[in-house]
Design an enzyme around this catalytic site. Structure first.
Site, short mmCIF file in Angstrom:
data_model
loop_
_atom_site.label_atom_id
_atom_site.label_comp_id
_atom_site.label_asym_id
_atom_site.label_seq_id
_atom_site.Cartn_x
_atom_site.Cartn_y
_atom_site.Cartn_z
N ARG A 4 -10.93 -0.37 14.19
CA ARG A 4 -10.62 0.52 13.07
C ARG A 4 -11.37 0.03 11.84
O ARG A 4 -12.34 0.62 11.42
CB ARG A 4 -9.10 0.55 12.86
N LYS B 251 0.84 -1.20 0.00
CA LYS B 251 0.00 0.00 0.00
C LYS B 251 0.88 1.26 0.00
O LYS B 251 2.10 1.17 0.26
CB LYS B 251 -0.92 -0.02 1.22
N MET C 283 12.81 24.38 3.08
CA MET C 283 12.06 23.64 2.06
C MET C 283 12.96 22.80 1.16
O MET C 283 12.69 21.63 0.90
CB MET C 283 11.23 24.61 1.22
N TYR D 96 17.00 30.13 8.87
CA TYR D 96 15.78 30.83 9.29
C TYR D 96 15.68 30.94 10.81
O TYR D 96 15.99 29.98 11.53
CB TYR D 96 14.55 30.07 8.80
#
Ligand SMILES: *Cc1c(COP(=O)(O)O)cnc(C)c1O
Length: 367
Positions: A138, A40, A308, A260
């Site tokens: 679940r 998956k 990023m 930053y």
């Protein structure tokens, strides 16, 4: 090809040979019980098709995915194996699943009714597994629904029931009392469906021993190199090797801050390397001034915030660190589970978050 690798800012290598050796190790632990592959989330982020092809080459004949769309695209690559959809079926998906030759893991009486009705309409039986909830709360039939199904067998008319399955909540904690409770509940349920095979154990469950193996192992994480035994040495091999390139180096002194928020201040003269990897690539921002990388032959700290597209490393201990050099962020020197723990997460999350921007290399399964 070679030149693309030579200049790629970041490279994710996926070692299918190691994946196959992990599969063989799990097969050995299962002692002759067949072993499926759970692929998956695009094979835990590593590519469901290449992962499943490698496993199929090693003899795996049953695969599990989460979504119908994952099952359909896996079927396009692999015509032969059985493919099951763990998240079940939604009304309206019947024809897509039938046409794709993939089977749902039915989780409610409504889903059983949806699939049985499709089989009656088509006039031929349709394969399925049924998930029984034994303690996870679940997915899966609740105890009340299970009792009703057992009392009202006709609900299964038209369904070729291949597996009854359940899922362990605490398999990675061998001492947890829920394991034995779930086992007892699952044994009682599987006794009601002698015509079907039974599947219970995920990766960690396989290591709980033969009582938990039944007729099919269902590992995902361990195949992909995630440690099924937290707190113990990982018996599986690292499958991923993530490297990124140094773009720039600079000397700074104690007056200067890095990145930053000026969150890191150098305690003295330092050599900083800026590397082409960031949180947009799935590398956790939580590792700001906390994680590390392997550069040359040393583990070096991340200093300042992970941004990023960039990470800054203190490479003062590696005098020859240079522009263009590759630095390891995941691999034999930076094991997935160690990095995940430093980031306050688990290997599963780290692996499935890895971005799409890497140059990907698949090392062959043949060798
Ligand atoms: C994800 C999943 C698995 C595989 O679990 P791992 O811990 O990755 O081995 C098995 N069964 C079900 C129902 C799952 O959702």
């Amino acid at each position: 090809m070679a030149s693309a690798v030579a200049t790629a800012p970041s490279v994710l290598e996926i070692d299918l040979g190691r994946l196959v050796s992990n599969y063989r190790l799990l097969c050995a632990r299962l002692g002759g019980v067949p072993c499926a592959g759970v692929v998956k989330a695009d094979g835990y982020g590593l590519g469901a098709v290449p992962v499943a092809e490698a496993l199929a080459g090693a003899g795996c004949t049953t695969f599990f995915v989460a979504h119908a769309s994952e099952a359909i695209s896996l079927r396009a690559a692999l015509p032969a194996p059985e493919i099951y959809i763990l998240n079940g079926i939604l009304p309206g998906e019947e024809d897509t699943l039938v046409a794709g030759g993939v089977a749902p893991v039915l989780s409610t009486l409504e889903q059983i009714e949806t699939w049985a009705r499709a089989a009656r309409r088509l006039g031929s039986p349709l394969p399925a597994a049924i998930h029984f909830d034994t303690g996870m709360s679940r997915l899966g039939l609740t105890p009340g629904e299970s009792a009703r199904l057992i009392a009202e067998r006709h609900r299964l008319d038209g369904i070729r029931l291949r597996y009854v399955l359940s899922h362990l909540a605490c398999a990675d904690e061998p001492e947890h009392p829920l394991n034995a409770q779930q086992l007892a509940r699952f044994r009682a349920i599987r006794a009601q469906f002698p015509e079907a095979r039974a599947s219970f154990a995920n990766s960690s469950g396989i290591f709980l021993g033969p009582d938990y193996h039944f007729d099919l192992g269902r590992p995902g994480a361990a195949l992909h190199g995630i440690n099924p035994l937290p707190g113990h040495p990982n018996p599986l091999a690292q499958v991923v090797h993530l490297q990124a390139r140094i773009l720039q180096t600079r000397e700074i002194d104690s007056a200067q801050t890095v990145g930053y928020g000026a969150s890191y201040r150098a305690p003295g003269p330092r050599r900083i390397a800026t590397v082409a990897l960031g949180y947009a690539d799935g590398y956790p921002r939580a590792l700001s001034s906390k994680g590390s990388a392997y550069c040359g032959d040393r583990v070096v700290p991340i200093v300042g915030r992970v941004s990023m597209d960039l990470i800054t490393l203190d490479v003062s201990a590696v005098p020859n660190a240079h522009v263009g050099q590759m630095v390891e962020f995941l691999g034999d020197h930076r094991p997935l589970d160690v990095v995940a723990e430093e980031a306050d997460t688990i290997g599963y999350e780290l692996l499935t978050q890895l971005g799409k921007r890497f140059h990907r290399i698949y090392r062959g399964a043949a060798g």
